[in-house]
Design a protein around this motif. Sequence first.
Motif, PDB file in Angstrom:
ATOM      1  N   VAL A 154     -14.621 -42.356 -83.226  1.00  0.00           N
ATOM      2  CA  VAL A 154     -15.944 -41.845 -83.655  1.00  0.00           C
ATOM      3  C   VAL A 154     -16.959 -41.679 -82.357  1.00  0.00           C
ATOM      4  CG1 VAL A 154     -16.823 -44.126 -84.195  1.00  0.00           C
ATOM      5  CG2 VAL A 154     -17.893 -42.070 -85.453  1.00  0.00           C
ATOM      6  N   PHE A 155     -17.296 -40.322 -82.490  1.00  0.00           N
ATOM      7  CA  PHE A 155     -18.445 -40.378 -81.427  1.00  0.00           C
ATOM      8  C   PHE A 155     -19.914 -40.514 -81.777  1.00  0.00           C
ATOM      9  CE2 PHE A 155     -15.775 -36.408 -80.762  1.00  0.00           C
ATOM     10  CZ  PHE A 155     -15.107 -36.829 -79.601  1.00  0.00           C
ATOM     11  N   GLY A 156     -20.619 -41.215 -80.759  1.00  0.00           N
ATOM     12  CA  GLY A 156     -21.818 -41.820 -80.991  1.00  0.00           C
ATOM     13  C   GLY A 156     -22.742 -41.179 -79.835  1.00  0.00           C
ATOM     14  N   ASN A 157     -23.186 -40.059 -80.024  1.00  0.00           N
ATOM     15  CA  ASN A 157     -24.133 -39.572 -79.058  1.00  0.00           C
ATOM     16  C   ASN A 157     -25.383 -40.170 -79.028  1.00  0.00           C
ATOM     17  OD1 ASN A 157     -22.261 -37.245 -78.842  1.00  0.00           O
ATOM     18  ND2 ASN A 157     -22.973 -36.230 -80.636  1.00  0.00           N
ATOM     19  N   PHE A 208      -8.346 -47.549 -82.208  1.00  0.00           N
ATOM     20  CA  PHE A 208      -9.647 -46.927 -82.651  1.00  0.00           C
ATOM     21  C   PHE A 208     -10.743 -47.080 -81.503  1.00  0.00           C
ATOM     22  CE2 PHE A 208     -13.685 -46.737 -84.840  1.00  0.00           C
ATOM     23  CZ  PHE A 208     -13.751 -45.548 -85.346  1.00  0.00           C
ATOM     24  N   ARG A 209     -11.377 -46.345 -81.171  1.00  0.00           N
ATOM     25  CA  ARG A 209     -12.636 -46.167 -80.112  1.00  0.00           C
ATOM     26  C   ARG A 209     -13.799 -45.622 -80.598  1.00  0.00           C
ATOM     27  NH1 ARG A 209      -7.893 -46.452 -77.810  1.00  0.00           N
ATOM     28  NH2 ARG A 209      -7.716 -47.177 -75.759  1.00  0.00           N
ATOM     29  N   ILE A 210     -14.871 -46.331 -80.267  1.00  0.00           N
ATOM     30  CA  ILE A 210     -16.254 -45.712 -80.460  1.00  0.00           C
ATOM     31  C   ILE A 210     -16.412 -45.047 -78.971  1.00  0.00           C
ATOM     32  CG2 ILE A 210     -18.688 -46.181 -80.482  1.00  0.00           C
ATOM     33  CD1 ILE A 210     -18.000 -48.955 -82.124  1.00  0.00           C
ATOM     34  N   VAL A 211     -16.664 -43.817 -79.249  1.00  0.00           N
ATOM     35  CA  VAL A 211     -17.012 -42.927 -77.730  1.00  0.00           C
ATOM     36  C   VAL A 211     -18.416 -42.467 -77.781  1.00  0.00           C
ATOM     37  CG1 VAL A 211     -16.473 -41.001 -76.511  1.00  0.00           C
ATOM     38  CG2 VAL A 211     -14.680 -41.992 -78.020  1.00  0.00           C
ATOM     39  N   LEU A 212     -19.162 -43.538 -76.858  1.00  0.00           N
ATOM     40  CA  LEU A 212     -20.440 -43.216 -76.491  1.00  0.00           C
ATOM     41  C   LEU A 212     -20.366 -41.646 -75.803  1.00  0.00           C
ATOM     42  CD1 LEU A 212     -21.716 -46.689 -75.569  1.00  0.00           C
ATOM     43  CD2 LEU A 212     -21.781 -45.511 -77.911  1.00  0.00           C
ATOM     44  N   ARG A 213     -21.503 -41.009 -76.018  1.00  0.00           N
ATOM     45  CA  ARG A 213     -21.518 -39.785 -75.256  1.00  0.00           C
ATOM     46  C   ARG A 213     -23.056 -39.130 -75.246  1.00  0.00           C
ATOM     47  NH1 ARG A 213     -17.747 -35.083 -77.608  1.00  0.00           N
ATOM     48  NH2 ARG A 213     -19.402 -35.213 -79.260  1.00  0.00           N
ATOM     49  N   SER A 214     -23.275 -38.699 -74.113  1.00  0.00           N
ATOM     50  CA  SER A 214     -24.442 -38.211 -73.600  1.00  0.00           C
ATOM     51  C   SER A 214     -24.526 -36.786 -73.021  1.00  0.00           C
ATOM     52  CB  SER A 214     -25.376 -39.043 -72.474  1.00  0.00           C
ATOM     53  OG  SER A 214     -26.326 -38.422 -72.160  1.00  0.00           O
ATOM     54  N   TRP A 215     -25.156 -35.665 -73.855  1.00  0.00           N
ATOM     55  CA  TRP A 215     -24.878 -34.303 -73.470  1.00  0.00           C
ATOM     56  C   TRP A 215     -26.045 -33.913 -72.537  1.00  0.00           C
ATOM     57  CZ3 TRP A 215     -21.130 -31.322 -75.173  1.00  0.00           C
ATOM     58  CH2 TRP A 215     -20.313 -31.856 -76.090  1.00  0.00           C
ATOM     59  N   ASP A 216     -25.587 -33.076 -71.857  1.00  0.00           N
ATOM     60  CA  ASP A 216     -26.312 -32.328 -70.813  1.00  0.00           C
ATOM     61  C   ASP A 216     -26.257 -30.874 -71.294  1.00  0.00           C
ATOM     62  OD1 ASP A 216     -27.071 -34.239 -68.911  1.00  0.00           O
ATOM     63  OD2 ASP A 216     -25.241 -34.121 -68.107  1.00  0.00           O
TER      64      ASP A 216
END
Length: 294
Positions: A154-157, A208-216
């Motif tokens: 799951v992505f966590g932006n 299973f992974r939590i994918v922390l993500r920060s967008w530019d």
Amino acid sequence: MAIHLPRPYHLNVNCSDLDRSLAFYQDLLGLRPVTRTAPVAPQPGAAFGLDEVQWDAGILQGDQGMGDVVLDLLQWTVPEPTGRPATLTEQGFAMGVSGQPDRDDAVARIADAGHEGVGRAPADAGVPAAAVVRDPDVTLFELLAFGELRVTHVFGNCADLGAAAAWYEQVLGLTGAVHGLPPTAATVLGVDEARARSIPLALPGADFRIVLRSWDAPAPVARSPRRANERGIFRHALFSTDIAGDHEALVGLGVHCFSPPVALAMGPGLPDDLLALFFHDAAGACLELLQPPG
């Protein structure tokens, strides 16, 4: 870490028509039904941050069965579904399908059924082939060419990747290294430019992974935390072996919990009076702890 983390349980996706969504995820992707259930009457909704709650739900599993993360499709009846799914730079989830031919076959089936795709790209430099498509409620998800059909991450932006990573380390004891996006990301995501930094966090007890993500790029979109009955992803759930102790630890760290642990009737086919605790991470995404009775 603040809480004991045995393993993840499910990823919740709210929909406006459960029968339609079940057909999509079963017939077009191949996930298999575990149970369909609904509470027989409305019940107090403090655990969800709502006054009163009732729903119709279907649980679907991949190749690893209930030992892996399952998909919890949920149509709200009290209150009714509202809002819209998150956009690309707000929140999303991903699941894998078995092999490149299966990935492409699934994308073709989805397109033939009239659902809009976003983009796709072949494997590149060791990165699995991927495609991003939309379900019937236009919830975005990613298909990856893995060896098994399963919910993978799951992505966590988040706006502040460092703060989000520090929160997950302090609260859940999870750590990971920073990665950039693969060269094929813009093609897969259907955008002109894709730049973001990610930290995959592996959870124990399941692949299973939590994918922390920060967008530019594209530019990140700020929004208030999602309500429990909004269409799209609302929460992902983790099992707890001491939910009262976990609640005390979370409160001690200043984590916002919707309520103390609450007993919820989940409906026929599921354990009676599961104890549930909902709380927000540093970026306002919802996590849930569940403790079976006994």
